[in-house]
Design an enzyme around this catalytic site. Structure first.
Site, PDB file in Angstrom:
ATOM      1  N   TYR A 231       7.013  -5.217  -0.296  1.00 57.99           N
ATOM      2  CA  TYR A 231       6.466  -4.684  -1.547  1.00 57.99           C
ATOM      3  C   TYR A 231       5.011  -4.265  -1.268  1.00 57.99           C
ATOM      4  O   TYR A 231       4.077  -4.721  -1.924  1.00 57.99           O
ATOM      5  CB  TYR A 231       6.507  -5.732  -2.670  1.00 57.99           C
ATOM      6  CG  TYR A 231       7.864  -6.376  -2.877  1.00 57.99           C
ATOM      7  CD1 TYR A 231       8.785  -5.815  -3.755  1.00 57.99           C
ATOM      8  CD2 TYR A 231       8.222  -7.535  -2.194  1.00 57.99           C
ATOM      9  CE1 TYR A 231      10.031  -6.399  -3.953  1.00 57.99           C
ATOM     10  CE2 TYR A 231       9.463  -8.127  -2.382  1.00 57.99           C
ATOM     11  CZ  TYR A 231      10.361  -7.557  -3.269  1.00 57.99           C
ATOM     12  OH  TYR A 231      11.593  -8.145  -3.466  1.00 57.99           O
TER      13      TYR A 231
ATOM     14  N   CYS B 193       1.896 -11.900  -9.441  1.00 61.56           N
ATOM     15  CA  CYS B 193       1.151 -11.673 -10.687  1.00 61.56           C
ATOM     16  C   CYS B 193       1.899 -12.317 -11.857  1.00 61.56           C
ATOM     17  O   CYS B 193       1.565 -12.091 -13.009  1.00 61.56           O
ATOM     18  CB  CYS B 193       0.937 -10.183 -10.923  1.00 61.56           C
ATOM     19  SG  CYS B 193       2.464  -9.257 -11.003  1.00 61.56           S
TER      20      CYS B 193
HETATM   21  N1  SAH Z   1       1.028  -5.351  -2.135  1.00 60.48           N
HETATM   22  C1  SAH Z   1       0.631  -4.161  -2.835  1.00 60.48           C
HETATM   23  C2  SAH Z   1       1.567  -3.787  -3.979  1.00 60.48           C
HETATM   24  C3  SAH Z   1       1.979  -4.877  -4.923  1.00 60.48           C
HETATM   25  S1  SAH Z   1       2.728  -4.326  -6.444  1.00 60.48           S
HETATM   26  C4  SAH Z   1      -0.795  -4.288  -3.322  1.00 60.48           C
HETATM   27  O1  SAH Z   1      -1.395  -5.360  -3.265  1.00 60.48           O
HETATM   28  O2  SAH Z   1      -1.355  -3.277  -3.744  1.00 60.48           O
HETATM   29  C5  SAH Z   1       4.414  -4.391  -6.105  1.00 60.48           C
HETATM   30  C6  SAH Z   1       4.955  -3.199  -5.352  1.00 60.48           C
HETATM   31  O3  SAH Z   1       6.353  -3.400  -5.176  1.00 60.48           O
HETATM   32  C7  SAH Z   1       4.808  -1.839  -6.052  1.00 60.48           C
HETATM   33  O4  SAH Z   1       4.207  -0.932  -5.162  1.00 60.48           O
HETATM   34  C8  SAH Z   1       6.261  -1.415  -6.333  1.00 60.48           C
HETATM   35  O5  SAH Z   1       6.476  -0.020  -6.217  1.00 60.48           O
HETATM   36  C9  SAH Z   1       7.011  -2.155  -5.251  1.00 60.48           C
HETATM   37  N2  SAH Z   1       8.434  -2.428  -5.505  1.00 60.48           N
HETATM   38  C10 SAH Z   1       9.052  -2.689  -6.679  1.00 60.48           C
HETATM   39  N3  SAH Z   1      10.351  -2.971  -6.490  1.00 60.48           N
HETATM   40  C11 SAH Z   1      10.572  -2.902  -5.144  1.00 60.48           C
HETATM   41  C12 SAH Z   1      11.716  -3.096  -4.320  1.00 60.48           C
HETATM   42  N4  SAH Z   1      12.899  -3.432  -4.846  1.00 60.48           N
HETATM   43  N5  SAH Z   1      11.582  -2.960  -2.991  1.00 60.48           N
HETATM   44  C13 SAH Z   1      10.381  -2.626  -2.440  1.00 60.48           C
HETATM   45  N6  SAH Z   1       9.262  -2.421  -3.175  1.00 60.48           N
HETATM   46  C14 SAH Z   1       9.350  -2.549  -4.509  1.00 60.48           C
END
Ligand code: SAH
Length: 379
Positions: A231, A324
């Site tokens: 993610y 979060c």
């Molecule tokens: N670690 C990063 C983003 C965290 S937010 C930071 O600190 O900025 C969570 C992220 O998970 C988002 O970018 C969202 O697009 C992604 N996401 C949501 N569902 C997902 C999935 N099933 N597989 C991979 N990524 C996903």
């Protein structure tokens, strides 16, 4: 929450986190901000025209939806918003009133402009304005852009996004650039990041640096490890970790964010990171090589059974779980603990002063017994 003294807010959040993590681990406190105001680098308002009164046309309101209703409550000079973003919103409302641009009315199907989203680099001060219309067209957009730039010549880019669906999501699929490059840059943890409209970027930059610092401390990287950042968004954790690890692999579902992540690796001359556009669970199912450390930072809904069972199968030495939403984190921790991990320590960072939300980081490591039984199976 915002009406409570800041110290009290932090105490409330500490109690909440400890209640959620009970039985697994606990935090001594929540790391707060010295100045817990005006921290949001992303500001969103919904637009609507107030009802006519006494034969006079209602004013345009820019704000948030009233709880469980469709009525927009105007928000002016919010204590949490980047102040310049709020100034731009005021200008846009004025341009709309004078230029006869109408807010979109979902029920009557009239007007155009539905939301305004502003993102501002905390360090770079680059500013992106996204105008979301409820219609495919945005008549008068040239005049609108000209007038907005006349008032705020330092705006970096203006994007028109189309969201004509009945949805609570702010941004739609289609968009086009009205001015500038269509993205902004910011500096975080000394690295440069390209951020495009639909990519996730943490909204409180100062606290994000503390959060990532804690995540790195928990990971205890020595320069050799193979790391997965699940993610990963635009690759922020991946790139910070790449300084202390052997290799880092980031996986993210949003294709725009993955494109940004790849650009970001090049921007910073980072060569030991790779990014994949996939569902994190599907990706984990495909890999066989055991990573040493896995960072996971899922959305509010938490991770999935598919992801967590693959994670347990891959059995990294350490898992650093950034969340979060302590409620879904608790659910996922339970699963990982059942799968042979133990929660070593936790910390909480106040990424969202004035609101009920809080960010947590939990370090998990393999239970002794598991390592022992593994070494018996695989000598
Ligand atoms: N670690 C990063 C983003 C965290 S937010 C930071 O600190 O900025 C969570 C992220 O998970 C988002 O970018 C969202 O697009 C992604 N996401 C949501 N569902 C997902 C999935 N099933 N597989 C991979 N990524 C996903």
């Amino acid at each position: 929450m915002i009406d409570k003294p800041y110290r009290e807010q932090l105490e409330i959040k500490k109690a909440y986190v400890n209640q959620q993590l009970k039985g697994y681990c606990s935090v001594d406190g929540v790391i707060g901000m010295a100045e817990p105001y005006y921290y949001r680098n992303k500001v969103h308002v919904v637009l609507s025209r107030e009802k006519a009164r006494g034969g006079k046309k209602g004013k345009i309101a820019a704000g948030i939806y009233e709880e469980e209703s469709h009525r927009v409550v105007a928000v002016k000079n919010c204590l949490l918003h980047d102040r310049y973003a709020d100034e731009i919103i005021e200008s846009i409302v004025d341009i709309m009133e004078k230029g006869r641009f109408e807010p979109y009315d979902e029920d009557r199907g009239t007007g155009n402009i539905r939301h305004i989203l502003i993102r501002r680099g905390h360090v770079s001060k680059e500013t992106m304005v996204i105008i979301v219309t409820g219609t495919k067209v945005f008549p008068g957009n040239k005049n609108f852009t000209r007038e907005l730039l006349k008032r705020h010549p330092d705006i970096t880019t203006i994007v028109h996004n189309i969201n004509d669906k009945k949805t609570s999501m702010v941004l739609g699929q289609n968009q086009r650039v009205l001015y500038g490059k269509g993205y902004i840059h910011d500096i975080l943890c000394g690295l440069k990041f390209c951020i495009s409209p639909k990519s996730f970027y943490q909204i409180n930059s100062a606290q994000t640096e503390i959060l990532y610092g804690k995540a790195m401390e928990f990971a205890g990287l020595t320069g050799k490890e193979s790391v997965i950042d699940a993610y990963c968004g635009i690759g922020t954790i991946s790139m910070v970790a790449s300084r202390y690890a052997g290799t880092v692999t980031g996986v993210e579902l949003n294709s725009d964010a993955v494109r940004d992540a790849k650009i970001n690796a090049r921007l910073n001359n980072v060569e030991n990171v790779k990014f994949y556009n996939d569902d994190a669970g599907a990706f984990m199912e495909k890999i066989n090589e055991k990573p040493d450390v896995v960072f996971i930072d899922p959305p509010r809904s938490g991770s999935t059974d598919k992801f967590l069972s693959s994670l347990i199968r891959l059995s990294p030495k350490k898992i650093v779980y950034v969340s979060c939403n302590p409620e879904t984190q608790r659910r996922d921790l339970k699963r990982l603990i059942h799968g042979g991990y133990k929660a070593e320590k936790a910390c909480a960072v106040d990424m969202f002063p004035g609101t009920g939300s809080v960010e947590t980081v939990v370090l998990l490591s393999q239970k002794e017994g598991r390592r022992l039984s593994e070494s018996i199976i695989r000598p």
